[in-house]
Design a protein around this motif. Structure first.
Motif, short mmCIF file in Angstrom:
data_model
loop_
_atom_site.label_atom_id
_atom_site.label_comp_id
_atom_site.label_asym_id
_atom_site.label_seq_id
_atom_site.Cartn_x
_atom_site.Cartn_y
_atom_site.Cartn_z
N TYR A 1 1.11 -1.46 0.54
CA TYR A 1 0.02 -0.01 -0.17
C TYR A 1 0.98 0.90 0.31
CZ TYR A 1 -3.33 3.70 1.53
OH TYR A 1 -4.11 4.26 2.16
N ARG A 2 1.97 1.31 0.67
CA ARG A 2 3.48 2.72 0.36
C ARG A 2 3.05 2.47 -0.80
NH1 ARG A 2 5.92 3.44 5.26
NH2 ARG A 2 6.77 5.32 4.45
N LEU A 3 3.32 2.26 -1.39
CA LEU A 3 3.49 2.03 -3.10
C LEU A 3 2.80 3.36 -4.24
CD1 LEU A 3 5.53 -1.03 -3.90
CD2 LEU A 3 7.04 0.99 -3.41
N ILE A 4 1.62 2.74 -3.55
CA ILE A 4 0.01 3.65 -4.23
C ILE A 4 0.28 4.82 -4.33
CG2 ILE A 4 -0.76 1.53 -5.30
CD1 ILE A 4 -2.56 2.42 -2.41
N GLY A 5 0.98 5.66 -2.86
CA GLY A 5 1.49 6.80 -2.00
C GLY A 5 1.38 7.71 -3.98
N LYS A 6 1.54 8.79 -3.46
CA LYS A 6 1.72 10.44 -4.82
C LYS A 6 3.09 10.21 -4.83
CE LYS A 6 -3.05 12.03 -5.28
NZ LYS A 6 -3.95 13.25 -4.31
N HIS A 7 3.65 10.06 -3.24
CA HIS A 7 4.92 10.47 -3.22
C HIS A 7 5.54 9.62 -3.49
CE1 HIS A 7 4.17 14.10 -0.90
NE2 HIS A 7 3.52 13.16 -0.25
N PHE A 8 5.60 7.89 -3.43
CA PHE A 8 5.80 7.01 -4.30
C PHE A 8 5.59 6.90 -5.72
CE2 PHE A 8 6.39 5.93 0.21
CZ PHE A 8 7.43 5.03 0.41
N ALA A 9 4.42 6.95 -6.09
CA ALA A 9 4.22 6.61 -7.40
C ALA A 9 3.17 7.37 -8.45
CB ALA A 9 3.59 5.06 -7.66
N PRO A 10 3.52 8.94 -8.50
CA PRO A 10 2.50 9.90 -8.80
C PRO A 10 1.54 8.97 -10.45
CG PRO A 10 4.41 10.68 -8.78
CD PRO A 10 4.57 9.30 -8.60
N PRO A 11 0.54 9.30 -10.61
CA PRO A 11 -0.55 8.14 -11.39
C PRO A 11 -0.05 8.50 -12.24
CG PRO A 11 -1.56 9.15 -9.51
CD PRO A 11 -0.41 9.97 -9.28
N ILE B 1 -7.26 -0.11 -6.84
CA ILE B 1 -8.06 1.12 -6.49
C ILE B 1 -6.34 1.73 -6.96
CG2 ILE B 1 -9.29 0.27 -4.42
CD1 ILE B 1 -5.92 1.32 -2.56
N HIS B 2 -5.66 1.96 -7.66
CA HIS B 2 -4.25 3.81 -7.91
C HIS B 2 -4.33 3.15 -9.62
CE1 HIS B 2 -0.34 4.91 -8.34
NE2 HIS B 2 -0.75 5.81 -7.68
N GLU B 3 -4.23 2.51 -10.26
CA GLU B 3 -3.76 2.68 -11.48
C GLU B 3 -5.39 2.46 -12.56
OE1 GLU B 3 0.02 2.52 -10.22
OE2 GLU B 3 -1.04 0.73 -10.15
N LEU B 4 -5.95 1.69 -12.25
CA LEU B 4 -7.31 0.90 -12.97
C LEU B 4 -8.25 2.31 -12.71
CD1 LEU B 4 -7.86 -2.37 -12.79
CD2 LEU B 4 -6.55 -1.11 -14.67
N ARG B 5 -8.52 2.26 -10.79
CA ARG B 5 -8.88 3.63 -11.33
C ARG B 5 -9.04 5.09 -11.51
NH1 ARG B 5 -10.37 5.03 -5.15
NH2 ARG B 5 -10.92 2.94 -5.23
N MET B 6 -7.54 5.34 -11.31
CA MET B 6 -6.86 6.56 -11.43
C MET B 6 -6.86 6.77 -13.62
SD MET B 6 -4.38 9.50 -13.31
CE MET B 6 -3.79 8.64 -14.30
N ARG B 7 -6.65 5.42 -14.11
CA ARG B 7 -7.02 5.51 -16.15
C ARG B 7 -8.66 5.54 -16.31
NH1 ARG B 7 -6.44 0.06 -19.08
NH2 ARG B 7 -7.26 0.29 -20.62
#
Length: 153
Positions: free
Chosen positions: A66-76, A143-149
């Motif tokens: 979960y830490r890897l999907i934060g905006k600081h770690f991984a901008p969408p 919750i990170h890539e697919l929702r953002m896409r």
């Protein structure tokens, strides 16, 4: 050495592990967690306590992605430029599998000293770890890539 990761996802797995190790050095934490597990077996703790502890240990390790999907770690937008959303599932899966050999080794060492752990118990917990690794990779990618896409499609 990411010999266990297919070449297609190796750079993203390496990048993810590097980022994760900078913020959360899990090696030390997991070694201590396994020492606690060994203490439970040595002290004769009940099977329910040991099973709950093992499940919590595996779940906690797999939820760390979960830490890897934060905006600081991984901008969408950066993530989407690096790999398509469907490829982030195996990347996060392999990140979670990083500590599977430690679990196998720990349970094997316990099996040498305790009759309560045999090869079936070891394989059961390894399968639980693999299944939770896959489930958390799918969930966090959704919750990170697919929702953002979908938001920008």
């Amino acid at each position: 050495a990411l010999y266990w990761v297919p070449p297609r996802w190796k750079p993203a797995v390496w990048f993810s592990l590097l980022q994760l190790d900078r913020k959360q050095p899990m090696g030390r934490i997991l070694v201590i967690a396994h020492l606690i597990l060994w203490t439970f077996f040595y002290s004769g703790a009940g099977d329910v306590l040991i099973n709950l502890y093992l499940f919590a240990l595996i779940l906690g390790k797999n939820l760390l992605v979960y830490r890897l999907i934060g905006k600081h770690f991984a901008p969408p937008l950066f993530q989407l430029q690096l790999l398509p959303p469907s490829n982030w599932i195996p990347v996060r899966f392999f990140v979670n599998l990083r500590w599977l050999p430690l679990l196998a080794l720990s349970l094997w060492l316990i099996s040498l000293a305790s009759a309560r752990v045999d090869i079936d118990v070891i394989f059961y917990w390894l399968i639980v770890d693999v299944m939770l690794s896959l489930a958390s990779a799918i969930f966090f990618t959704y919750i990170h890539e697919l929702r953002m896409r979908k938001a920008y499609a």
